[in-house]
Design a protein around this motif. Structure first.
Motif, mmCIF file in Angstrom:
data_model
loop_
_atom_site.group_PDB
_atom_site.id
_atom_site.type_symbol
_atom_site.label_atom_id
_atom_site.label_comp_id
_atom_site.label_asym_id
_atom_site.label_seq_id
_atom_site.Cartn_x
_atom_site.Cartn_y
_atom_site.Cartn_z
ATOM 1 N N GLY A 117 54.041 44.128 39.576
ATOM 2 C CA GLY A 117 52.740 43.459 39.539
ATOM 3 C C GLY A 117 51.723 44.131 40.449
ATOM 4 O O GLY A 117 52.041 45.011 41.234
ATOM 5 N N LYS A 118 50.471 43.649 40.344
ATOM 6 C CA LYS A 118 49.385 44.284 41.083
ATOM 7 C C LYS A 118 49.545 44.169 42.593
ATOM 8 O O LYS A 118 49.055 45.006 43.346
ATOM 9 C CB LYS A 118 48.048 43.660 40.657
ATOM 10 C CG LYS A 118 47.591 44.081 39.265
ATOM 11 C CD LYS A 118 46.189 43.571 38.968
ATOM 12 C CE LYS A 118 45.714 44.078 37.607
ATOM 13 N NZ LYS A 118 44.344 43.599 37.278
ATOM 14 N N TRP A 119 50.187 43.092 43.049
ATOM 15 C CA TRP A 119 50.328 42.912 44.501
ATOM 16 C C TRP A 119 51.076 44.060 45.147
ATOM 17 O O TRP A 119 50.716 44.519 46.244
ATOM 18 C CB TRP A 119 51.029 41.583 44.804
ATOM 19 C CG TRP A 119 52.467 41.531 44.338
ATOM 20 C CD1 TRP A 119 52.917 41.191 43.107
ATOM 21 C CD2 TRP A 119 53.624 41.850 45.121
ATOM 22 N NE1 TRP A 119 54.285 41.269 43.040
ATOM 23 C CE2 TRP A 119 54.751 41.659 44.270
ATOM 24 C CE3 TRP A 119 53.833 42.252 46.432
ATOM 25 C CZ2 TRP A 119 56.061 41.877 44.704
ATOM 26 C CZ3 TRP A 119 55.131 42.471 46.881
ATOM 27 C CH2 TRP A 119 56.230 42.281 46.016
ATOM 28 N N LEU A 120 52.122 44.579 44.452
ATOM 29 C CA LEU A 120 52.889 45.683 45.034
ATOM 30 C C LEU A 120 52.142 47.005 44.876
ATOM 31 O O LEU A 120 52.252 47.894 45.723
ATOM 32 C CB LEU A 120 54.277 45.768 44.396
ATOM 33 C CG LEU A 120 55.276 46.648 45.171
ATOM 34 C CD1 LEU A 120 55.494 46.108 46.573
ATOM 35 C CD2 LEU A 120 56.595 46.766 44.443
ATOM 36 N N LYS A 121 51.384 47.127 43.786
ATOM 37 C CA LYS A 121 50.557 48.325 43.633
ATOM 38 C C LYS A 121 49.588 48.434 44.807
ATOM 39 O O LYS A 121 49.414 49.516 45.397
ATOM 40 C CB LYS A 121 49.771 48.265 42.318
ATOM 41 C CG LYS A 121 48.799 49.423 42.143
ATOM 42 C CD LYS A 121 47.949 49.280 40.884
ATOM 43 C CE LYS A 121 46.979 50.448 40.751
ATOM 44 N NZ LYS A 121 46.131 50.348 39.549
ATOM 45 N N PHE A 122 48.960 47.322 45.144
ATOM 46 C CA PHE A 122 48.018 47.321 46.258
ATOM 47 C C PHE A 122 48.719 47.699 47.562
ATOM 48 O O PHE A 122 48.199 48.484 48.362
ATOM 49 C CB PHE A 122 47.370 45.934 46.380
ATOM 50 C CG PHE A 122 46.377 45.828 47.492
ATOM 51 C CD1 PHE A 122 45.105 46.367 47.351
ATOM 52 C CD2 PHE A 122 46.702 45.203 48.683
ATOM 53 C CE1 PHE A 122 44.172 46.270 48.381
ATOM 54 C CE2 PHE A 122 45.789 45.117 49.720
ATOM 55 C CZ PHE A 122 44.516 45.647 49.573
ATOM 56 N N TRP A 123 49.920 47.160 47.778
ATOM 57 C CA TRP A 123 50.675 47.448 49.003
ATOM 58 C C TRP A 123 51.016 48.938 49.080
ATOM 59 O O TRP A 123 50.883 49.553 50.137
ATOM 60 C CB TRP A 123 51.933 46.591 49.040
ATOM 61 C CG TRP A 123 52.690 46.658 50.343
ATOM 62 C CD1 TRP A 123 52.432 47.471 51.419
ATOM 63 C CD2 TRP A 123 53.813 45.867 50.718
ATOM 64 N NE1 TRP A 123 53.336 47.244 52.425
ATOM 65 C CE2 TRP A 123 54.196 46.261 52.021
ATOM 66 C CE3 TRP A 123 54.546 44.874 50.062
ATOM 67 C CZ2 TRP A 123 55.282 45.688 52.686
ATOM 68 C CZ3 TRP A 123 55.628 44.310 50.731
ATOM 69 C CH2 TRP A 123 55.992 44.714 52.024
ATOM 70 N N ILE A 124 51.447 49.515 47.963
ATOM 71 C CA ILE A 124 51.803 50.935 47.966
ATOM 72 C C ILE A 124 50.569 51.803 48.211
ATOM 73 O O ILE A 124 50.649 52.833 48.908
ATOM 74 C CB ILE A 124 52.510 51.321 46.654
ATOM 75 C CG1 ILE A 124 53.954 50.814 46.692
ATOM 76 C CG2 ILE A 124 52.471 52.834 46.421
ATOM 77 C CD1 ILE A 124 54.788 51.188 45.488
ATOM 78 N N GLU A 125 49.432 51.401 47.661
ATOM 79 C CA GLU A 125 48.212 52.179 47.895
ATOM 80 C C GLU A 125 47.790 52.095 49.359
ATOM 81 O O GLU A 125 47.349 53.088 49.943
ATOM 82 C CB GLU A 125 47.106 51.702 46.957
ATOM 83 C CG GLU A 125 47.345 52.166 45.521
ATOM 84 C CD GLU A 125 46.416 51.515 44.524
ATOM 85 O OE1 GLU A 125 45.862 50.437 44.841
ATOM 86 O OE2 GLU A 125 46.251 52.069 43.425
ATOM 87 N N ILE A 126 47.922 50.925 49.954
ATOM 88 C CA ILE A 126 47.661 50.805 51.390
ATOM 89 C C ILE A 126 48.706 51.589 52.177
ATOM 90 O O ILE A 126 48.404 52.268 53.165
ATOM 91 C CB ILE A 126 47.666 49.319 51.826
ATOM 92 C CG1 ILE A 126 46.520 48.565 51.143
ATOM 93 C CG2 ILE A 126 47.559 49.210 53.344
ATOM 94 C CD1 ILE A 126 45.149 49.105 51.457
#
Length: 473
Positions: free
Chosen positions: A292-301
């Motif tokens: 999901g998007k929440w983990l995508k955001f975490w990986i980008e951070i």
């Protein structure tokens, strides 16, 4: 002040007394690096997470990418780590590999080694703000081009350089935090991906119609798994380096290899997409598909945090290398100046930052290839120095010793040297041009410094880092 180490004299027996060496008195003011921060600093010298491994799949397909990250550590990372462990504990000092080449072949080769490694290091540093912005532009498209991208790279580089200026101990503990936070989302993604994995995807040779790019493939492997010896330039800042270095290096090798291969297996097994989508930053898209998007955001951070860790670790090595070369009188004393507030080598930090900032606006592939080419030249000299020092000083006490005799060591070094030849052979014309000009400049720099020393135009340290003095008990 004096620090005791074993003298590089082939005539000295294994249990001989130690000779003092002259080091900067400023070093004693520093809090020394301990094991855990050193492990993470080494980790960020080399990897910083699976960010940047995606082009291996894009260029050659899943199977070759998996095999590359499984096999390459044994033919490259392990030998380089072993050599670094032996030489760093036998000849500790902030000069690192410069000391090794000097002791093996003399000052010309020591100077050339220093220039090659320094330039490859600062060119490599330039790639991290670019990598960071490549991930950030997926969240903020404004950073994809033009003035916003230029300013983002400039501001990021200057802020990260200031953090480095605040002290190596702070950088070391920051590396621990950055490592944990940036790796955590990959562990979560890999665990969630397990039920979705289809093992037959691992043996795919690549998508039909997609031509294999071996230049990109091997440069990606090399870039993600080299620079193990960079930490040798911090040996003078490490607590009990003879004991700490080998353990830290071996821990970092295991940590690094698992950090690459586990997410790669998870994503290639669980996600089926067009192979051409496996460009730098795809891991974040894979996280969105799997979790999901929440983990995508975490990986980008996490990518941003990883780039910070990589930048800090390698800037520290480059800056302390210049300090070590000044202590060895390869550079004027000015290069060894430390900050009055933080005791950090501010001249080295400033010069490294300026060069890397200039290089950061090159094409990302050219940055990696240029760093790899210069690094390859330095590694040829480093492998040769290692073999020759074993032959030249067979009886010197080595706190850590690679458990092989000379013929075995030659074979161990020849295997990665074959790969170095290949990496250099597939370089582009622009990389040959950049590397050739820098090598010519390095040779000219040696003779210029030699003239400056003989004419006393600049001030140099009077005492080399290793000096023969009366034996002390």
């Amino acid at each position: 002040m004096t620090q005791e180490i074993d003298p590089p004299l082939s005539t000295m027996p294994e249990n001989s007394p130690k000779l003092p060496i002259t080091t900067s008195t400023a070093t004693s003011k520093n809090k020394k690096l301990t094991l855990i921060p050193l492990i993470f600093l080494i980790y960020f010298e080399v990897a910083g997470g699976p960010y940047g491994e995606e082009p291996a799949v894009q260029s050659a397909g899943p199977l070759f990418a998996i095999l590359g990250f499984l096999i390459f550590p044994f033919i490259w990372s392990v030998p380089e780590a072993l050599i670094t462990a032996e030489l760093s504990t036998t000849f500790p000092g902030n000069g690192g590999f410069v000391i090794w080449a000097d002791k093996a072949f003399g000052p010309f080769w020591g100077s050339l080694m220093g220039t090659w490694k320094f330039l490859s290091g600062v060119i490599n540093i330039a790639s991290f703000p670019v990598l960071c912005i490549s991930y950030m532009e997926k969240l903020f498209p404004i950073f994809s081009s033009g003035v916003p991208r230029f300013m983002a790279i400039l501001v990021a580089t200057l802020l990260l350089s200031f953090l480095n200026y605040t002290g190596l101990t702070i950088v070391g503990y920051a590396a621990v935090v950055l490592g944990v936070v940036s790796l955590a989302p990959f562990l979560i993604m890999s665990l969630i991906a397990i039920p979705k994995i289809q093992p037959h995807r691992w043996i795919s040779l690549g998508q039909k119609g997609v031509k294999k790019d071996w230049n990109l493939f091997f440069n990606t492997l090399f870039w993600n798994l080299n620079f193990w010896d960079n930490v040798s330039t911090l040996a003078g800042e490490v607590e009990s380096p003879q004991k700490t270095f080998p353990l830290a290096l071996f821990s970092a090798v295991i940590f690094t290899c698992l950090g690459y291969i586990i997410p790669l297996l998870a994503v290639t097994g669980a996600v089926s997409v067009d192979q051409r989508e496996w460009e730098t930053g795809f891991m974040a898209n894979a996280a969105e598909i799997i979790c999901g998007k929440w983990l995508k955001f975490w990986i980008e951070i996490g990518a941003v945090l990883s780039a910070i860790g990589l930048f800090e670790a390698q800037l520290s090595s480059s800056a302390f290398q210049l300090l070590g070369m000044a202590e060895l009188a390869f550079l004027p004393k000015f290069f060894g100046l430390r900050s009055k507030w933080f005791n950090t080598p501010w001249v080295g930090i400033l010069l490294s930052t300026a060069i890397s900032l200039g290089m950061s606006y090159m094409n990302f592939t050219d940055i990696i290839s240029s760093a790899n080419f210069l690094y390859s030249l330095g590694m040829f000299l480093e492998f040769s120095s290692f073999i020759w020092l074993r032959r030249k000083f067979p009886l010197i006490k080595r706190p850590y010793r690679v458990p092989m005799k000379l013929p075995g060591l030659v074979i161990m070094c020849l295997i990665p040297c074959v790969f170095l030849v290949f990496i250099m052979a597939i370089a582009t014309k622009i990389v040959f041009l950049i590397s050739g000009l820098m090598t010519v400049g390095a040779i000219g720099w040696y003779f210029l410094i030699k003239i400056c020393r003989s004419k006393k135009w600049l001030k140099f340290n009077d005492v080399d880092i290793y000096v023969e003095e009366p034996i002390v008990g």
